[in-house]
Design a protein around this motif. Structure first.
Motif, short mmCIF file in Angstrom:
data_model
loop_
_atom_site.label_atom_id
_atom_site.label_comp_id
_atom_site.label_asym_id
_atom_site.label_seq_id
_atom_site.Cartn_x
_atom_site.Cartn_y
_atom_site.Cartn_z
N THR A 242 0.84 -1.19 0.00
CA THR A 242 0.00 0.00 0.00
C THR A 242 0.88 1.24 0.00
N PRO A 244 0.43 5.94 0.76
CA PRO A 244 -0.51 6.99 1.18
C PRO A 244 -1.60 7.24 0.14
N HIS A 246 -2.86 5.02 -1.94
CA HIS A 246 -3.81 3.92 -1.85
C HIS A 246 -4.72 4.07 -0.64
N GLU A 247 -4.14 4.45 0.50
CA GLU A 247 -4.95 4.62 1.70
C GLU A 247 -6.00 5.70 1.50
N ASP A 248 -5.62 6.79 0.83
CA ASP A 248 -6.59 7.86 0.55
C ASP A 248 -7.70 7.36 -0.38
N ASP A 251 -10.13 5.18 1.57
CA ASP A 251 -11.00 6.03 2.39
C ASP A 251 -12.09 6.69 1.53
N ARG A 270 -6.54 -0.94 9.21
CA ARG A 270 -5.41 -0.18 8.68
C ARG A 270 -4.09 -0.82 9.08
N PRO A 271 -3.08 -0.78 8.21
CA PRO A 271 -3.15 -0.31 6.83
C PRO A 271 -3.89 -1.32 5.95
N TRP A 272 -4.29 -0.86 4.78
CA TRP A 272 -4.86 -1.76 3.78
C TRP A 272 -3.83 -2.81 3.39
#
Length: 334
Positions: A242, A244, A246-248, A251, A270-272
């Motif tokens: 993952t 940042p 991807h995390e956004d 979300d 979290r994290p993905w």
């Protein structure tokens, strides 16, 4: 139990498997509990050899739950020359928005890289199992699920799914994918389809961020109820990383499908942990192994040697057993 293998492609190295392999002895550079098998994978040469799977062996015979010290596997014996055998194209269904309907096949979900004949896929015709004779996945899933469909190189992901299923007589995954959201039960299929077509508008740049090269392979058994595990199945995967971005994106996708009041903190794990599964099986009849996956990946260097864009996101009814899954819509990013 989860066992991972770090397989960063670098320089060519022929693989060999002994005639009577001892699966408890695979070269490892690790300390318990996480074992990482090191391997050197061939370059992007188009004439590489493909899958010649190992014998089917119960997982508990391959690696101990107690993480014993492991030695080197003698891999100096030659591999038998495999022969060419065509892959079998899976059936993907798409259609009705009602869970109880049996929708017909439609062109929408058949828009996937076509399956090409395998390049020396298995050692003999007896190694390949017709789809009708393969095991069925027994776990009953739920709800509506969003899949990311990754870029393929010469249909490498599609062929990997077919090769593993055919060799091991294991359940066939309907399409290679990385799960973005699983098991939504708060929306109707029509409501979910409407939101699916809004996905590009909530993503930066209108598309899902590309994935770096996989970090390795993993073979594991999930147990329902454990943290992050929503079903009880065995699987082998290409493990992705993952970022940042991807995390956004995850979300943003949750806010779109669960409402603007959805809170990122505490709203998901979290994290993905993105991954692209190449094989599923039932825990009780599991024929998958880390060594098998390592050997296959080494002979198919694009699996671990390429970054991948996300081609599309698809919406699936995943209610019931896997053979009942139905794709009902898809949006493409490029």
């Amino acid at each position: 139990m989860t066992i991972t293998a770090d397989l960063r492609p670098s320089s060519p190295l022929p693989w060999a498997v002994p005639s009577t392999p001892d699966l408890t002895k695979l070269y490892m550079s690790a300390s318990c509990p996480e074992l990482k098998a090191e391997s050197v994978v061939s370059s992007d040469d188009e004439d590489y050899e493909r899958f010649e799977p190992l014998i089917e062996t119960p997982e508990e015979e391959a690696f101990s739950m107690d993480c014993p010290e492991v030695d080197k596997l003698d891999i100096n014996q030659p591999i038998h020359e495999p022969v060419t055998q065509p892959a079998v194209e899976p059936t993907i269904r798409c259609g009705s928005s009602k869970l109880e309907d049996q929708p017909p096949i439609c062109q929408l979900c058949m828009q996937q890289p076509s399956l090409q004949p395998s390049i020396s896929s298995v050692s003999s015709s007896s190694s390949s199992t017709p789809p009708s004779e393969r095991r069925k996945l027994q776990w009953k899933f739920k709800g509506l699920t969003l899949w990311l469909e990754l870029e393929e190189f010469d249909s490498d992901l599609t062929r990997a799914v077919e090769d593993f299923s055919s060799r091991h007589s294991s359940p066939h995954i309907p399409k290679p994918h990385t799960t973005a959201i699983y098991g939504m039960t708060h929306l109707s299929p029509d409501e979910a389809k409407e939101r699916l077509h809004q996905v590009p508008s909530v993503l930066a740049g209108g598309a899902w961020p590309a994935f770096d090269k996989p970090t390795g392979v993993t073979s594991s058994i999930a147990e329902y109820g454990k943290p992050g595990q929503v079903c009880s199945i065995a699987w082998s995967e290409l493990t992705l990383s993952t970022s940042p971005e991807h995390e956004d994106s995850v979300d943003a996708l949750h806010r779109l499908f669960f409402g603007e009041d959805w809170e990122p903190e505490g709203g998901r794990d979290r994290p993905w942990k993105p991954h692209n599964s190449v094989a599923y099986d039932n825990p009780e009849t599991n024929a998958l192994s880390l060594l098998d996956t390592v050997v296959y990946a080494s002979r198919n260097p694009t699996l671990l040697g390429r970054e991948r864009r996300v081609e599309a996101m698809s919406l699936w009814i995943t209610e019931g057993k896997m053979e009942e899954w139905v794709c009902i819509d898809r949006v493409r990013f490029w």
